[in-house]
Every structure is written in structure tokens, then in C-alpha cells.
Write a protein that holds these residues in place. Structure first.
Motif, PDB file in Angstrom:
ATOM      1  N   GLN A  22      34.773  45.720  41.793  1.00 12.22           N
ATOM      2  CA  GLN A  22      35.878  45.558  42.728  1.00 12.22           C
ATOM      3  C   GLN A  22      35.517  44.487  43.741  1.00 12.22           C
ATOM      4  O   GLN A  22      34.652  44.688  44.590  1.00 12.22           O
ATOM      5  CB  GLN A  22      36.189  46.878  43.441  1.00 12.22           C
ATOM      6  N   ARG A  24      37.236  42.841  46.602  1.00 10.93           N
ATOM      7  CA  ARG A  24      38.427  42.929  47.453  1.00 10.93           C
ATOM      8  C   ARG A  24      38.157  42.220  48.773  1.00 10.93           C
ATOM      9  O   ARG A  24      37.061  42.326  49.329  1.00 10.93           O
ATOM     10  CB  ARG A  24      38.784  44.390  47.702  1.00 10.93           C
ATOM     11  N   GLU A 247      40.676  40.469  44.623  1.00 13.21           N
ATOM     12  CA  GLU A 247      41.971  41.049  44.967  1.00 13.21           C
ATOM     13  C   GLU A 247      42.171  40.884  46.470  1.00 13.21           C
ATOM     14  O   GLU A 247      41.293  41.239  47.261  1.00 13.21           O
ATOM     15  CB  GLU A 247      42.011  42.532  44.602  1.00 13.21           C
TER      16      GLU A 247
END
Length: 310
Positions: A22, A24, A247
């Protein structure tokens, strides 16, 4: 029976598979409302930043406000520009009234400057209870001052609007303004590429550092400034981040990460949150993205954007 067995085996495989990485990151902009830049009026800059964020489908960025900037010759419309960011879905927070360095004043005077900014911000839509230290100066080597300001922020129910990713975009903007002033030809394509590349590389550096210091990937917070360069190329930067697997999340989500509660105790309290955590945990250098060192960044700018030989 066979079908049920196959479904059970597939479920077990999915459950036991490693979680996807992930990456982010939230976008934040300091020093709003800034004065005229090398290319744009303040109104033009705000319109372009809003349009660029909309084009890039960034739902929420955060703008850290310095109300004292309203006293600049072209600052009269600053309140209107701040409201425009909020109307577009973004949020605002406290970056002090006059952008002082904590090392240059007492804790009491510093907190009074924060209070003056809070008075201007009070009641405005989109306000969040975050304070970002100007120059990321949280007290330097003066631990007593550091702790006094930390206590003062807690008493005011303000949390630290820390950053974890920094590409010193203020320096790139300043160098561009100097080149415009002296009439040096600027390679705009090269400037765009340098701006975007620097911030993507800084994010990648922080991702690696987080894995060393924390063993996980926190939500990163990118430090940008309300600059003409952001107005031109924020959508390009977002596209480049996404191409590397990032993201874009809201600042609200970023400041819910557990590192928001950290109070790193290091020999000097200045810099980004992740750097301080890595320092506290004994992660060896480098803990600082190399282009934040001006002796590296300035020659690189001159070579690539102005096509000057070293």
C-alpha cells in the motif's frame, strides 16, 4: 462435494496470500495565500491549482494558511482564494500568522503567533485542527522550547500537521523566479520534468525509509507549496505518482495514521516526521532525500533547466 472442496481451498489460498503493498499519500500545500510568482498572478495560480487537482481527481488536499500573507501588496484577495480552495472540496489548517522560525523567538511568543492565526481561521469552512511548523522547525536542539510548544498545541487541541515527503519545491520555485528576473532562458519542459521527478523520487525514498523504520507503509504526507509550478504541473505529478503505484488519499486519512501520535525524541527537532522516527530508531543515514540538500539541488537545476555547465 468436489466443488465445495475447491472453493474452500481457493478461500484458504486467498486468505494466506501476502497483502498487497500500500503506497498511499496525501497532498498538502504550505504558505497559502502566496504572493505573485514567477509566471502567474495569485488569482491565476489558485484557479489553476483547483483545476489541476480536479483534473487529477484528487478529492481533498490540505492548504496550510499564513494569514499574515494577506498584508502583502497583492494579498487583498487572499481570503477569497482560501475560500475557493474550500469550495472545491479541500481543507485548510494553521501554518502560523507570520511564518516565524521557532528558534528565533520564545515559546510564548510563538504560541501567540499561532493564536493570532487561529483567530483569523476560526469559524471558516473546511478548517482542520492541525498546525504545521514553519520551516519544519519544532525547536531544533532546544528541548525545553520543543516541549513547551508541544504542550501549548495540546492545550489548544491542535495536532502536528507533520510531513513525511519533501522535495524542497520552494527552492525550485525560487530558482525559477531568479531566472525570470535576470532574463535567463528557462527550459519549461525540463522544469516540469525536474519538478515531477523530484517529488516522485522523494515519495519513493520515504516509502523505503518507512519500511526500515516502521516495518510497514504509513500514509505519507507530501509537502508542497502554493506555487506557480504546482499550478502548472500538479496533475502531471499526480499522474506520475499513480504510475509508480501510489494512491492519492485525503489529508484526513493521512493524519489518522498511527505515526500522527508519535512524539520523536531526537537530538534536534527539525525536519519531517518520518526522518525523526528513523533517527530515533537508529536507522542509519541517509534519512533525508538528497535533493533537499541545496548544494545538490541547485547545480542540478542549473544544469537541467538553465542548461548551465557545472
Amino acid at each position: 462435494m468436489i466443488r465445495r472442496l475447491m472453493v474452500a481451498m481457493l478461500t484458504l489460498l486467498v486468505a494466506s496470500a501476502p497483502a498487497a503493498a500500500q503506497k498511499r499519500i496525501a497532498l498538502t500545500f504550505d504558505d497559502a495565500p502566496r504572493a505573485r510568482g514567477p509566471f502567474l498572478t495569485p488569482d491565476e495560480r489558485t484557479e489553476r491549482i483547483i483545476a489541476g487537482l480536479r483534473k487529477a481527481k484528487v478529492r481533498q488536499a490540505a492548504f496550510f494558511v499564513v494569514p499574515g500573507n494577506l498584508s502583502a501588496p497583492d494579498g487583498a484577495g487572499g481570503g477569497r482564494r482560501i475560500a475557493a480552495y474550500v469550495k472545491a472540496g479541500h481543507v485548510i489548517a494553521n501554518h502560523s500568522f507570520s511564518h516565524p522560525a521557532l528558534k528565533s523567538m520564545t515559546a510564548e511568543a510563538y504560541l501567540a503567533d499561532i493564536d493570532r492565526a487561529s483567530a483569523w481561521l476560526m469559524g471558516r469552512k473546511g478548517l482542520r485542527p492541525w498546525f504545521r511548523f514553519p520551516f519544519l522547525d519544532e525547536g531544533g536542539t532546544d528541548k525545553a522550547k520543543r516541549d513547551a510548544v508541544r504542550a501549548g498545541l495540546a492545550a489548544r487541541k491542535l495536532s502536528n500537521g507533520y510531513v513525511t515527503v519533501d522535495g524542497s519545491d520552494w527552492s525550485i520555485e525560487n530558482l525559477t523566479a531568479e531566472a525570470r528576473k535576470t532574463g535567463e532562458p528557462i527550459d519549461m519542459d525540463a522544469l516540469r520534468d525536474l519538478y515531477v521527478e523530484t517529488h516522485v523520487e522523494s515519495a519513493e525514498f520515504s516509502d523505503r525509509l518507512a519500511k526500515q523504520a516502521l516495518g510497514r507503509q504509513p500514509v505519507q504526507v507530501m509537502l508542497l507549496h502554493e506555487t506557480d509550478l504546482a499550478a502548472y504541473w500538479i496533475a502531471d505529478l499526480v499522474a506520475a505518482l499513480r504510475s509508480r503505484g501510489w494512491e492519492i488519499v485525503t489529508a484526513d486519512a493521512a493524519y489518522r495514521d498511527p505515526i500522527a501520535q508519535a512524539q520523536p525524541d531526537t537530538a534536534s527537532a527539525q525536519g519531517n516526521r518520518l526522518e525523526a522516527i528513523a533517527w530515533e530508531k537508529g536507522v542509519p543515514a541517509p534519512r533525508w532525500y538528497e535533493r533537499n540538500t541545496l548544494s545538490i539541488a541547485i547545480p542540478l537545476y542549473r544544469q537541467r533547466v538553465l542548461h548551465k555547465t557545472p
